[in-house]
Design a protein around this motif. Structure first.
Motif, short mmCIF file in Angstrom:
data_model
loop_
_atom_site.label_atom_id
_atom_site.label_comp_id
_atom_site.label_asym_id
_atom_site.label_seq_id
_atom_site.Cartn_x
_atom_site.Cartn_y
_atom_site.Cartn_z
N PHE A 1 0.83 -1.22 0.00
CA PHE A 1 0.00 0.00 0.00
C PHE A 1 0.86 1.26 0.00
CE2 PHE A 1 -3.40 -2.85 1.77
CZ PHE A 1 -4.24 -2.75 0.66
N CYS A 2 2.01 1.23 0.68
CA CYS A 2 2.92 2.37 0.63
C CYS A 2 3.47 2.55 -0.79
CB CYS A 2 4.07 2.18 1.62
SG CYS A 2 3.59 2.34 3.34
N GLU A 3 3.71 1.44 -1.48
CA GLU A 3 4.13 1.48 -2.88
C GLU A 3 3.07 2.17 -3.73
OE1 GLU A 3 6.69 0.20 -6.16
OE2 GLU A 3 6.99 0.44 -4.03
N VAL A 4 1.82 1.84 -3.51
CA VAL A 4 0.71 2.48 -4.23
C VAL A 4 0.70 3.98 -3.95
CG1 VAL A 4 -1.81 2.62 -4.44
CG2 VAL A 4 -0.70 0.39 -4.27
N GLY A 5 0.88 4.35 -2.69
CA GLY A 5 0.94 5.77 -2.34
C GLY A 5 2.10 6.48 -3.02
N GLY A 6 3.26 5.82 -3.07
CA GLY A 6 4.40 6.41 -3.76
C GLY A 6 4.15 6.62 -5.25
N VAL A 7 3.52 5.63 -5.88
CA VAL A 7 3.20 5.75 -7.30
C VAL A 7 2.19 6.87 -7.54
CG1 VAL A 7 2.07 4.55 -9.23
CG2 VAL A 7 3.76 3.36 -7.85
#
Length: 104
Positions: free
Chosen positions: A11-17
């Motif tokens: 989910f943090c990856e999604v936020g970063g993207v």
């Protein structure tokens, strides 16, 4: 606990993207800061999860959540296509990630 960390890392990856796209559009410093924080937290949590979850499984689940989540965020907030074929393939990616968890 490592599996929870792995999911949160995704989910943090999604936020970063999402912040990468936002920064590309507005070039504001807070978008850049959130981008760095999102990816930084994602890598730290992924690293923690890989202490017990195998590398292949952890990476596949992390990228599956990130890729699917990025596509969903694009559809919901950035006007990307909501074609049924995109939704079908997102579901396939998520199903594969769940299958890896069940097989692990």
């Amino acid at each position: 606990m490592e599996w929870i960390s792995l999911i949160i890392a995704g989910f943090c990856e999604v936020g970063g993207v999402a912040m990468m796209n936002k920064y590309n559009n507005d070039r504001k410093w807070h978008s850049l800061l959130l981008l760095i924080l999102g990816f930084g937290a994602s890598f730290v949590l992924l690293s923690y999860a890989m202490e017990t979850v195998s590398m292949g499984t952890a990476y596949a689940i992390w990228t599956g959540i990130g890729a699917s989540g990025g596509a969903i965020i694009g559809m919901l907030f950035f006007g990307e296509s909501k074609d049924w074929k995109r939704i079908l393939f997102i579901a396939i990616v998520l199903s594969a990630a769940i299958g890896l968890k069940l097989a692990a």
